[in-house]
Design an enzyme around this catalytic site. Structure first.
Site, PDB file in Angstrom:
ATOM      1  N   ASN A   1      -2.468 -12.758   7.780  1.00 16.11           N
ATOM      2  CA  ASN A   1      -3.115 -11.796   8.670  1.00 16.11           C
ATOM      3  C   ASN A   1      -4.623 -11.954   8.499  1.00 16.11           C
ATOM      4  OD1 ASN A   1      -4.089  -9.595  10.046  1.00 16.11           O
ATOM      5  ND2 ASN A   1      -3.180  -8.053   8.695  1.00 16.11           N
ATOM      6  N   TRP A   2      -5.236 -12.621   9.456  1.00 18.25           N
ATOM      7  CA  TRP A   2      -6.675 -12.898   9.337  1.00 18.25           C
ATOM      8  C   TRP A   2      -7.519 -11.649   9.570  1.00 18.25           C
ATOM      9  CZ3 TRP A   2      -7.792 -18.123  12.380  1.00 18.25           C
ATOM     10  CH2 TRP A   2      -7.056 -19.150  11.795  1.00 18.25           C
ATOM     11  N   LYS A   3      -6.927 -10.615  10.092  1.00 17.84           N
ATOM     12  CA  LYS A   3      -7.657  -9.387  10.435  1.00 17.84           C
ATOM     13  C   LYS A   3      -8.833  -9.749  11.349  1.00 17.84           C
ATOM     14  CE  LYS A   3      -5.839  -7.403   6.243  1.00 17.84           C
ATOM     15  NZ  LYS A   3      -5.929  -6.475   5.125  1.00 17.84           N
TER      16      LYS A   3
ATOM     17  N   HIS B   1       0.429  -2.022  10.839  1.00 17.41           N
ATOM     18  CA  HIS B   1      -0.389  -2.298   9.657  1.00 17.41           C
ATOM     19  C   HIS B   1      -1.110  -1.021   9.228  1.00 17.41           C
ATOM     20  CE1 HIS B   1      -3.401  -3.952   6.994  1.00 17.41           C
ATOM     21  NE2 HIS B   1      -2.622  -5.007   6.884  1.00 17.41           N
TER      22      HIS B   1
ATOM     23  N   GLU C   1      -3.998  -0.517   8.293  1.00 17.54           N
ATOM     24  CA  GLU C   1      -5.348  -0.348   8.866  1.00 17.54           C
ATOM     25  C   GLU C   1      -5.248   0.229  10.277  1.00 17.54           C
ATOM     26  OE1 GLU C   1      -6.597  -4.357   8.049  1.00 17.54           O
ATOM     27  OE2 GLU C   1      -6.498  -3.877   5.908  1.00 17.54           O
TER      28      GLU C   1
ATOM     29  N   GLU D   1       3.658  -3.129   2.295  1.00 19.90           N
ATOM     30  CA  GLU D   1       2.259  -3.305   1.897  1.00 19.90           C
ATOM     31  C   GLU D   1       1.738  -1.995   1.321  1.00 19.90           C
ATOM     32  OE1 GLU D   1       0.389  -6.835   4.150  1.00 19.90           O
ATOM     33  OE2 GLU D   1      -0.040  -5.011   5.267  1.00 19.90           O
TER      34      GLU D   1
ATOM     35  N   GLY E   1      -6.413  -5.528  -0.152  1.00 20.53           N
ATOM     36  CA  GLY E   1      -7.838  -5.860  -0.228  1.00 20.53           C
ATOM     37  C   GLY E   1      -8.532  -5.302  -1.456  1.00 20.53           C
TER      38      GLY E   1
ATOM     39  N   SER F   1      -3.095  -8.032  -1.903  1.00 22.83           N
ATOM     40  CA  SER F   1      -3.769  -8.825  -2.936  1.00 22.83           C
ATOM     41  C   SER F   1      -2.897  -9.938  -3.508  1.00 22.83           C
ATOM     42  CB  SER F   1      -4.281  -7.914  -4.063  1.00 22.83           C
ATOM     43  OG  SER F   1      -5.234  -7.014  -3.572  1.00 22.83           O
TER      44      SER F   1
END
Ligand code: 13P
Length: 260
Positions: free
Chosen positions: A9-11, A101, A103, A173, A179, A219
């Site tokens: 997932n490159w975000k 996700h 986020e 997650e 992160g 992570s």
């Protein structure tokens, strides 16, 4: 049996040239890995780069490298400025989409009910869904993590037919590990994955539960992946930071293939 997967997932990262170089690097690093249908790589770049990333992946590599989006809207079309619809992704030949996700949940207020609608819409448009769930640190500290993940999974996925669920990958997650450099212990990941699989067994059946891929995210990097990926209910990872470097990402894939 269920697929083993490393998904990146490159975000909201990489400029165009960097994105091209990254996917090119991934393909190059994979050259010495034999193709095995049981293992897959999924790359989820920013939506603007979906086509670019697809173009770099050769016909041959397409049997093991898939391209996914990071989000899509719950409706097929309409006056929703700035949004991307599932049929648009299907038109581009995109195979997967990440839904839920943390986020998206925390910064854009996506609720379990909304995610239920998004999952449904994505599946109806022939996309495979990578459905994310996971608890915040405060929830874990109060020992509410199993219940919270159950509620997330139950609301978004339990109304699906068995056939629909067979096109869903679940990603656990824990928010406190995303992160942060803090990774869940292999035991913490395994017990939550086993919990999720048990929920699927109860709601659907043991075969469907056994065939569902459950990824760990948070992570995850080459230094800690072996211990996590070797747990029986962990079928790979959804990778953020370490997916932004070709070598690290492909290394994760190789570790998965060695241990799983
Ligand atoms: P990190 O690997 O950077 O912790 O991110 C995990 C993640 O959010 C993948 O979706």
């Amino acid at each position: 049996m269920r697929a083993k997967i490393v998904a990146g997932n490159w975000k909201m990262n990489k400029r165009l040239e960097e994105a091209e170089a990254l996917v090119f690097g991934i393909c190059q690093s994979l050259k010495d890995a034999t193709i095995d249908d049981a293992y897959q790589l999924i790359i989820c770049p920013p939506a603007l780069y979906l086509n670019t990333v697809q173009d770099v992946i050769s016909e041959e590599d397409r049997s093991q490298i898939f391209v996914g989006a990071q989000n899509c809207h719950e409706k097929d079309a309409g006056a929703f400025t700035g949004e991307i619809a599932a049929p648009m992704l299907t038109d581009l030949g995109i195979s997967h989409v990440i839904i839920g996700h943390s986020e998206r949940r925390s910064y854009y207020g996506e609720t379990d009910e909304l995610l239920k609608a998004k999952v449904e819409n994505a599946l109806r448009n022939d996309l495979s869904v990578i459905f994310c769930c996971g608890e915040q640190l405060s929830v874990r500290e109060e020992n509410g993590h199993f219940d919270l993940v159950e509620k997330q999974v139950r609301t978004a996925l339990f109304h699906l037919s068995p056939e629909q669920l067979s096109n869903v990958i679940i990603a656990y997650e824990p928010v406190w590990a995303i992160g942060t450099g803090v990774v869940a212990s292999p035991e913490q990941a395994e017990e939550m994955h086993a919990h999720i699989r048990q929920l699927l067994t109860t709601q659907f059946d043991a075969t469907l539960a056994a065939n569902t891929t459950i990824l760990y995210g948070g992570s995850c990097k080459p230094a800690n992946a072996e211990a996590i990926f070797s747990k029986p209910n962990v079928d790979g990872g959804l990778i953020g930071g370490a997916s932004l470097k070709a070598d690290a990402f492909v290394e994760l894939y190789k570790i998965l293939r060695e241990v799983a």
